[in-house]
Design an enzyme around this catalytic site. Structure first.
Site, PDB file in Angstrom:
ATOM      1  N   LYS A 187      18.221 -95.833 -46.296  1.00  0.00           N
ATOM      2  CA  LYS A 187      18.532 -94.954 -45.167  1.00  0.00           C
ATOM      3  C   LYS A 187      20.049 -94.919 -44.914  1.00  0.00           C
ATOM      4  O   LYS A 187      20.808 -95.594 -45.609  1.00  0.00           O
ATOM      5  CB  LYS A 187      17.740 -95.406 -43.923  1.00  0.00           C
ATOM      6  CG  LYS A 187      16.223 -95.332 -44.130  1.00  0.00           C
ATOM      7  CD  LYS A 187      15.698 -93.910 -44.242  1.00  0.00           C
ATOM      8  CE  LYS A 187      14.345 -93.768 -44.914  1.00  0.00           C
ATOM      9  NZ  LYS A 187      13.199 -94.304 -44.229  1.00  0.00           N
TER      10      LYS A 187
HETATM   11  C1  LIG Z   1      11.675 -94.414 -44.145  1.00  0.00           C
HETATM   12  C2  LIG Z   1      10.802 -93.604 -43.253  1.00  0.00           C
HETATM   13  C3  LIG Z   1       9.919 -94.173 -42.340  1.00  0.00           C
HETATM   14  C4  LIG Z   1       9.610 -95.631 -42.314  1.00  0.00           C
HETATM   15  O1  LIG Z   1      10.722 -96.423 -42.125  1.00  0.00           O
HETATM   16  P1  LIG Z   1      10.562 -98.011 -42.320  1.00  0.00           P
HETATM   17  O2  LIG Z   1      11.775 -98.534 -41.621  1.00  0.00           O
HETATM   18  O3  LIG Z   1      10.561 -98.258 -43.783  1.00  0.00           O
HETATM   19  O4  LIG Z   1       9.297 -98.411 -41.667  1.00  0.00           O
HETATM   20  C5  LIG Z   1       9.245 -93.367 -41.455  1.00  0.00           C
HETATM   21  N1  LIG Z   1       9.395 -92.035 -41.489  1.00  0.00           N
HETATM   22  C6  LIG Z   1      10.209 -91.437 -42.384  1.00  0.00           C
HETATM   23  C7  LIG Z   1      10.331 -89.951 -42.340  1.00  0.00           C
HETATM   24  C8  LIG Z   1      10.922 -92.200 -43.300  1.00  0.00           C
HETATM   25  O5  LIG Z   1      11.697 -91.597 -44.201  1.00  0.00           O
END
Ligand SMILES: *Cc1c(COP(=O)(O)O)cnc(C)c1O
Length: 385
Positions: A187
């Site tokens: 991210k």
């Molecule tokens: C990465 C992601 C999540 C989940 O995030 P985590 O921190 O891995 O639980 C949820 N929604 C979207 C759209 C994502 O890209």
């Protein structure tokens, strides 16, 4: 001579992050403690609203679950979200025994279509979960207006959206009930695994704080430092184990300081892709509204019907050229669990299906060079012309 493999995504961890983690390890408080608290305050400050409640959690999935739990979502309820997302957005609804109702996307922005949301509303609908796909803000003014008209709660999945603005305001400070960010490895900022739930609702924040640590009425840091007897706590609900460690928060504290610079780097690389990909049979990603910020978590192109090869073949060609890429997302309506539970067919989601069949996410991360972008563009041109 073959070039080194260009990965699809890589985090950027600097000496500052390493030093902060080492400091945490040396001080001995490794789980949730002072750094998690500092990270929460720094996050509210980053959003420009120091009184915002920020609740650090060990994933965005956990944050979404906690937000919906605090809003009282449960069996018999329906929650509407986009089919064009990662399964985490929707699975949390099922954790609570409520049902997911999927809506199609806008074919230009690839964000949830407010008109499709409106059509999906039933007397059982309790909440909406918009996703700011790729880091471009969803149509929040329309979604909030719709939610108000129908008495629905709104929890934003902002996993891609740090920092993103909508009408000049940062996602996290809009009119929804809660917003959840992700700090997963790929991210825009990362703590390895981690997330942040933000809300202006003090009761929601309090419930999330209790439920993130076993339903305990005081967290471990308070327990071991406050003046009241250190051994005493009360369990008020069967909670979860969703707290963020100080080791992760240490990473977050330093990553957050770089979030604007990271966004600028990603935006510059996206602009270079836009320029280099001109003339190819590709739909380039939508731009943000004038004056708004796109977080550029993803750079997603779609093949036009003039393209001489299909998406799967294109991805094979890119891999053969040593370039990692991905697809965001295989829509939820195609996954066996969601498809079979709700009897879904692609015809219900024509825009998501159309986009999915043609889309490729290209490498985009701060450590990429301009030459890397040019290399990807050349490989695309070779495959497509
Ligand atoms: C990465 C992601 C999540 C989940 O995030 P985590 O921190 O891995 O639980 C949820 N929604 C979207 C759209 C994502 O890209």
């Amino acid at each position: 001579m073959t070039q080194a493999f260009l990965p699809f995504a890589l985090p950027e961890i600097g000496d500052e992050e390493i030093a902060e983690v080492v400091d945490t390890l040396r001080c001995g408080w490794v789980t949730t403690g002072p750094k998690a608290k500092r990270f929460e305050q720094a996050f509210a400050d980053f959003l420009g609203e120091p009184t915002l409640h920020a609740v650090a959690v060990n994933s965005a999935t956990a944050g979404l679950h906690l937000a919906l739990e605090a809003l009282g979502i449960g069996p018999g309820d329906e929650v509407i979200t986009t089919t064009h997302t990662f399964t985490a957005t929707a699975e949390v609804v099922r954790y609570l025994g409520a049902d997911v109702v999927l809506a199609d996307i806008d074919p230009t922005t690839l964000n949830i279509d407010p008109a499709a949301v409106e059509r999906a509303i039933t007397p059982r609908t309790k909440a909406l979960i918009p996703v700011h796909y790729a880091g471009l803000a969803a149509d929040m003014p329309a979604l909030i207006a719709l939610a108000r008209r129908h008495g629905l709660k709104v929890v934003e999945d902002a996993a891609h959206a740090l920092p993103t603005t909508c009408g000049g305001r940062l996602v996290g400070t809009l009119e929804s009930d809660a917003t959840v960010f992700s700090f997963y490895a790929n991210k825009t900022i990362t703590t390895g695994e981690g997330g942040m739930l933000v809300t202006r609702d003090a009761a929601l924040a309090r419930r999330a704080q209790v439920m993130r640590l076993h339903g305990m009425n005081r967290d471990a840091f308070d327990r071991f430092t406050a003046k009241v007897p250190s051994w005493y706590y009360e369990i008020v609900a069967p909670g979860f184990k969703y707290n963020l460690t100080d080791i992760a928060a240490a990473l977050g504290l330093q990553q957050l300081k770089k979030a604007h610079a990271f966004q600028q780097r990603r935006a510059a690389l996206a602009a270079r892709y836009d320029e280099r990909l001109q003339g190819l049979p590709l739909v380039r990603p939508p731009r943000p509204a004038p004056g708004d910020t796109h977080a550029w978590h993803l750079y997603v192109v779609r093949l036009t019907d003039e393209a001489k090869l299909g998406r799967d073949e294109l991805i094979e060609r890119l891999f053969a050229a040593g370039i990692g890429c991905s697809v965001h997302y295989i829509p939820l309506h195609l996954h066996p669990y969601w498809r079979d539970r709700y009897g879904l067919v692609p015809e219900q989601f024509p825009h998501s299906q159309h986009a999915y069949e043609r889309m490729v996410s290209l490498p985009l991360y701060t450590r990429m060079s301009e030459a890397d972008v040019d290399r990807v563009a050349r490989a695309l041109a070779e495959a497509l012309t």
